[in-house]
Design a protein around this motif. Structure first.
Motif, PDB file in Angstrom:
ATOM      1  N   PRO A  11      49.715 122.927  56.458  1.00  0.00           N
ATOM      2  CA  PRO A  11      49.199 123.620  57.632  1.00  0.00           C
ATOM      3  C   PRO A  11      50.348 124.082  58.542  1.00  0.00           C
ATOM      4  CG  PRO A  11      48.546 121.287  57.632  1.00  0.00           C
ATOM      5  CD  PRO A  11      49.319 121.532  56.375  1.00  0.00           C
ATOM      6  N   THR A  12      50.159 125.209  59.186  1.00  0.00           N
ATOM      7  CA  THR A  12      51.229 125.734  60.045  1.00  0.00           C
ATOM      8  C   THR A  12      50.699 125.946  61.465  1.00  0.00           C
ATOM      9  OG1 THR A  12      50.679 127.935  59.205  1.00  0.00           O
ATOM     10  CG2 THR A  12      52.556 126.828  58.191  1.00  0.00           C
ATOM     11  N   PRO A  13      50.489 124.833  62.189  1.00  0.00           N
ATOM     12  CA  PRO A  13      49.871 124.944  63.519  1.00  0.00           C
ATOM     13  C   PRO A  13      50.731 125.690  64.536  1.00  0.00           C
ATOM     14  CG  PRO A  13      50.650 122.697  63.106  1.00  0.00           C
ATOM     15  CD  PRO A  13      50.779 123.439  61.818  1.00  0.00           C
ATOM     16  N   LEU A  14      52.016 125.881  64.234  1.00  0.00           N
ATOM     17  CA  LEU A  14      52.882 126.564  65.206  1.00  0.00           C
ATOM     18  C   LEU A  14      53.201 128.004  64.800  1.00  0.00           C
ATOM     19  CD1 LEU A  14      55.327 123.624  66.072  1.00  0.00           C
ATOM     20  CD2 LEU A  14      53.220 124.286  67.238  1.00  0.00           C
ATOM     21  N   GLU A  15      52.424 128.529  63.881  1.00  0.00           N
ATOM     22  CA  GLU A  15      52.562 129.931  63.453  1.00  0.00           C
ATOM     23  C   GLU A  15      52.580 130.830  64.701  1.00  0.00           C
ATOM     24  OE1 GLU A  15      51.865 130.478  59.721  1.00  0.00           O
ATOM     25  OE2 GLU A  15      53.185 132.140  60.325  1.00  0.00           O
ATOM     26  N   ASP A  16      53.418 131.834  64.712  1.00  0.00           N
ATOM     27  CA  ASP A  16      53.523 132.795  65.834  1.00  0.00           C
ATOM     28  C   ASP A  16      54.171 132.220  67.091  1.00  0.00           C
ATOM     29  OD1 ASP A  16      52.331 134.764  64.308  1.00  0.00           O
ATOM     30  OD2 ASP A  16      50.315 134.185  64.947  1.00  0.00           O
ATOM     31  N   ARG A  17      54.663 130.990  67.034  1.00  0.00           N
ATOM     32  CA  ARG A  17      55.352 130.450  68.219  1.00  0.00           C
ATOM     33  C   ARG A  17      56.862 130.551  68.008  1.00  0.00           C
ATOM     34  NH1 ARG A  17      51.082 126.684  70.223  1.00  0.00           N
ATOM     35  NH2 ARG A  17      49.321 127.911  69.520  1.00  0.00           N
ATOM     36  N   VAL A  18      57.560 130.672  69.122  1.00  0.00           N
ATOM     37  CA  VAL A  18      59.022 130.625  69.090  1.00  0.00           C
ATOM     38  C   VAL A  18      59.454 129.325  69.764  1.00  0.00           C
ATOM     39  CG1 VAL A  18      61.139 131.683  69.988  1.00  0.00           C
ATOM     40  CG2 VAL A  18      59.297 133.129  69.090  1.00  0.00           C
ATOM     41  N   ALA A  19      60.284 128.559  69.069  1.00  0.00           N
ATOM     42  CA  ALA A  19      60.747 127.274  69.609  1.00  0.00           C
ATOM     43  C   ALA A  19      62.256 127.300  69.759  1.00  0.00           C
ATOM     44  CB  ALA A  19      60.339 126.137  68.670  1.00  0.00           C
ATOM     45  N   ARG A  30      68.306 118.410  64.854  1.00  0.00           N
ATOM     46  CA  ARG A  30      68.204 119.102  63.561  1.00  0.00           C
ATOM     47  C   ARG A  30      66.846 118.805  62.914  1.00  0.00           C
ATOM     48  NH1 ARG A  30      68.888 117.210  58.712  1.00  0.00           N
ATOM     49  NH2 ARG A  30      69.391 118.602  56.986  1.00  0.00           N
ATOM     50  N   ALA A  31      66.457 117.526  62.947  1.00  0.00           N
ATOM     51  CA  ALA A  31      65.166 117.135  62.350  1.00  0.00           C
ATOM     52  C   ALA A  31      64.009 117.809  63.086  1.00  0.00           C
ATOM     53  CB  ALA A  31      65.007 115.616  62.380  1.00  0.00           C
ATOM     54  N   ILE A  32      64.132 117.922  64.407  1.00  0.00           N
ATOM     55  CA  ILE A  32      63.068 118.577  65.198  1.00  0.00           C
ATOM     56  C   ILE A  32      62.996 120.059  64.829  1.00  0.00           C
ATOM     57  CG2 ILE A  32      62.388 119.298  67.527  1.00  0.00           C
ATOM     58  CD1 ILE A  32      63.681 116.641  68.551  1.00  0.00           C
ATOM     59  N   ALA A  33      64.159 120.706  64.773  1.00  0.00           N
ATOM     60  CA  ALA A  33      64.189 122.147  64.463  1.00  0.00           C
ATOM     61  C   ALA A  33      63.559 122.408  63.099  1.00  0.00           C
ATOM     62  CB  ALA A  33      65.631 122.652  64.513  1.00  0.00           C
ATOM     63  N   LEU A  34      63.917 121.590  62.133  1.00  0.00           N
ATOM     64  CA  LEU A  34      63.390 121.735  60.781  1.00  0.00           C
ATOM     65  C   LEU A  34      61.872 121.532  60.767  1.00  0.00           C
ATOM     66  CD1 LEU A  34      64.544 122.287  58.000  1.00  0.00           C
ATOM     67  CD2 LEU A  34      64.909 119.846  57.702  1.00  0.00           C
ATOM     68  N   ARG A  35      61.425 120.513  61.469  1.00  0.00           N
ATOM     69  CA  ARG A  35      59.999 120.181  61.502  1.00  0.00           C
ATOM     70  C   ARG A  35      59.165 121.291  62.159  1.00  0.00           C
ATOM     71  NH1 ARG A  35      55.914 116.148  61.489  1.00  0.00           N
ATOM     72  NH2 ARG A  35      54.155 117.541  61.707  1.00  0.00           N
ATOM     73  N   LEU A  36      59.674 121.832  63.273  1.00  0.00           N
ATOM     74  CA  LEU A  36      58.931 122.890  63.965  1.00  0.00           C
ATOM     75  C   LEU A  36      58.841 124.138  63.082  1.00  0.00           C
ATOM     76  CD1 LEU A  36      60.232 122.494  67.636  1.00  0.00           C
ATOM     77  CD2 LEU A  36      58.194 121.495  66.611  1.00  0.00           C
ATOM     78  N   ALA A  37      59.920 124.402  62.321  1.00  0.00           N
ATOM     79  CA  ALA A  37      59.893 125.549  61.398  1.00  0.00           C
ATOM     80  C   ALA A  37      58.913 125.283  60.259  1.00  0.00           C
ATOM     81  CB  ALA A  37      61.290 125.824  60.861  1.00  0.00           C
ATOM     82  N   GLU A  38      58.879 124.054  59.753  1.00  0.00           N
ATOM     83  CA  GLU A  38      57.906 123.717  58.691  1.00  0.00           C
ATOM     84  C   GLU A  38      56.480 123.907  59.206  1.00  0.00           C
ATOM     85  OE1 GLU A  38      58.989 119.733  57.740  1.00  0.00           O
ATOM     86  OE2 GLU A  38      60.526 120.353  56.297  1.00  0.00           O
ATOM     87  N   ASP A  39      56.295 123.676  60.514  1.00  0.00           N
ATOM     88  CA  ASP A  39      54.967 123.837  61.114  1.00  0.00           C
ATOM     89  C   ASP A  39      54.671 125.296  61.462  1.00  0.00           C
ATOM     90  OD1 ASP A  39      54.469 121.202  60.801  1.00  0.00           O
ATOM     91  OD2 ASP A  39      54.400 120.686  62.931  1.00  0.00           O
ATOM     92  N   GLY A  40      55.597 126.199  61.127  1.00  0.00           N
ATOM     93  CA  GLY A  40      55.301 127.628  61.262  1.00  0.00           C
ATOM     94  C   GLY A  40      56.062 128.366  62.353  1.00  0.00           C
ATOM     95  N   ALA A  41      56.814 127.623  63.199  1.00  0.00           N
ATOM     96  CA  ALA A  41      57.499 128.299  64.316  1.00  0.00           C
ATOM     97  C   ALA A  41      58.759 129.027  63.853  1.00  0.00           C
ATOM     98  CB  ALA A  41      57.866 127.267  65.387  1.00  0.00           C
ATOM     99  N   ARG A  42      59.133 130.064  64.619  1.00  0.00           N
ATOM    100  CA  ARG A  42      60.457 130.659  64.466  1.00  0.00           C
ATOM    101  C   ARG A  42      61.354 129.852  65.409  1.00  0.00           C
ATOM    102  NH1 ARG A  42      57.104 134.926  65.376  1.00  0.00           N
ATOM    103  NH2 ARG A  42      58.069 135.674  67.286  1.00  0.00           N
ATOM    104  N   VAL A  43      62.443 129.300  64.875  1.00  0.00           N
ATOM    105  CA  VAL A  43      63.188 128.289  65.639  1.00  0.00           C
ATOM    106  C   VAL A  43      64.609 128.732  65.953  1.00  0.00           C
ATOM    107  CG1 VAL A  43      64.073 125.925  65.596  1.00  0.00           C
ATOM    108  CG2 VAL A  43      61.834 126.413  64.626  1.00  0.00           C
ATOM    109  N   ALA A  44      64.992 128.590  67.208  1.00  0.00           N
ATOM    110  CA  ALA A  44      66.373 128.850  67.616  1.00  0.00           C
ATOM    111  C   ALA A  44      67.095 127.531  67.824  1.00  0.00           C
ATOM    112  CB  ALA A  44      66.386 129.640  68.913  1.00  0.00           C
ATOM    113  N   VAL A  45      68.276 127.435  67.245  1.00  0.00           N
ATOM    114  CA  VAL A  45      69.126 126.257  67.423  1.00  0.00           C
ATOM    115  C   VAL A  45      70.208 126.619  68.442  1.00  0.00           C
ATOM    116  CG1 VAL A  45      70.837 124.784  66.278  1.00  0.00           C
ATOM    117  CG2 VAL A  45      68.737 125.443  65.062  1.00  0.00           C
TER     118      VAL A  45
END
Ligand code: NAI
Length: 257
Positions: A11-19, A30-45
């Motif tokens: 499931p990708t509950p964060l689809e269309d979100r930018v984190a 790093r683990a948070i960034a990876l997890r948010l991307a797995e949940d569908g977010a586009r992630v900035a480090v």
């Protein structure tokens, strides 16, 4: 496996979100960034360290999501603002901010100098203030946003040898609760996660006796993983936590009970 014999889509509950994750180059960030991307977010480090670029590449390769890396010192206002502007140009308006960047400069108070105090407060506390301020105007305008700050069990309980770090982490709890009250009417939620001992470079310096002493204090009897913290952040970031604001969620194996 699903009925067709393929692997069920995650499931990708964060689809269309930018984190945006500060200190996302390594460890918990790093683990948070990876997890948010797995949940569908586009992630900035965002990180001071160039290894953030490597982390962003890894996220893109493993999740197929767009990512970006911005090198910045989040304790300096112009850099914090410029970093948010760069992220918004690359990925769009920020929906989720994770204030994770942190440092320690431990020592008993009589040997702790002013520089150790200032540096720790600047990154752990002022950095969260600056980054929150930089993303909030957009969140308020769009009436959507979730800010999560990484506090610590020592911000709740204190710790000998860490007056600077504990003060900063306790300060993050005050910031979280006050800001939650300020922006709740605009549907922006503000929460904190308070990890206990987590296996990262920050704690790798502990010797065997110190680790054993810690594990004896933790009711669950082990040191936590960055992924356990990432799970809590992902929960607070998404709509499953839509009625939760101003909380401090411990992820500490019971250490803070
Ligand atoms: P870490 O030291 O492995 O990673 C911290 C990251 O923040 C690094 O990539 C570093 O380059 C970056 N950073 C430091 N100063 C920065 C600045 N001024 N601007 C931008 N980036 C900066 O730390 P770890 O263990 O992953 O911790 C992450 C957060 O979790 C920190 O806020 C820490 O205080 C907190 N925490 C960690 C615990 C642990 O047991 N590891 C326990 C409780 C809280």
């Amino acid at each position: 496996m699903n009925e067709c014999g393929g692997r069920a889509a995650r499931p990708t509950p964060l689809e269309d979100r930018v984190a945006l994750v500060t200190g996302g180059a390594r460890g918990i960030g790093r683990a948070i960034a990876l997890r948010l991307a797995e949940d569908g977010a586009r992630v900035a480090v965002i990180d001071l360290s160039d290894t953030g670029a490597q982390t962003a590449r890894e996220i893109e390769e493993t999740t197929g999501r767009a990512t970006t890396f911005v090198k910045a010192d989040i304790s300096k206002e112009p850099e914090a603002r410029a970093a948010v502007a760069a992220v918004e140009t690359a990925l769009g308006p920020v929906d989720i901010l994770v204030n994770n960047a942190g440092i320690t400069r431990d020592g008993l108070i009589l040997v702790m100098d002013e520089g150790d105090w200032d540096a720790v407060l600047a990154v752990n506390l002022k950095g969260a203030f600056l980054m929150s301020k930089a993303v909030l105007r957009g969140m308020i305008r769009r009436r959507r946003g979730s800010i999560i700050s990484i506090s610590s069990v020592v911000g709740r309980r204190g710790n000998a040898g860490q007056v600077n770090y504990s003060a900063a982490k306790a300060g993050l709890i005050g910031l979280t609760k006050s800001l939650a009250r300020e922006v709740a009417s605009r549907d922006v939620r503000v929460n904190a996660v308070a990890p206990g001992y987590i296996e990262t470079d920050m704690t790798a310096a502990l010797d065997e006796p110190a680790r054993n002493a810690i594990m004896k204090q933790v009711p669950l009897g082990r040191i936590g993983t960055p992924e356990a913290v990432a799970d809590a952040v992902a929960f607070l970031a998404g709509d499953s936590a839509s009625f939760i604001t101003g909380v401090v969620l411990p992820v500490d194996g019971g250490l803070g009970i």
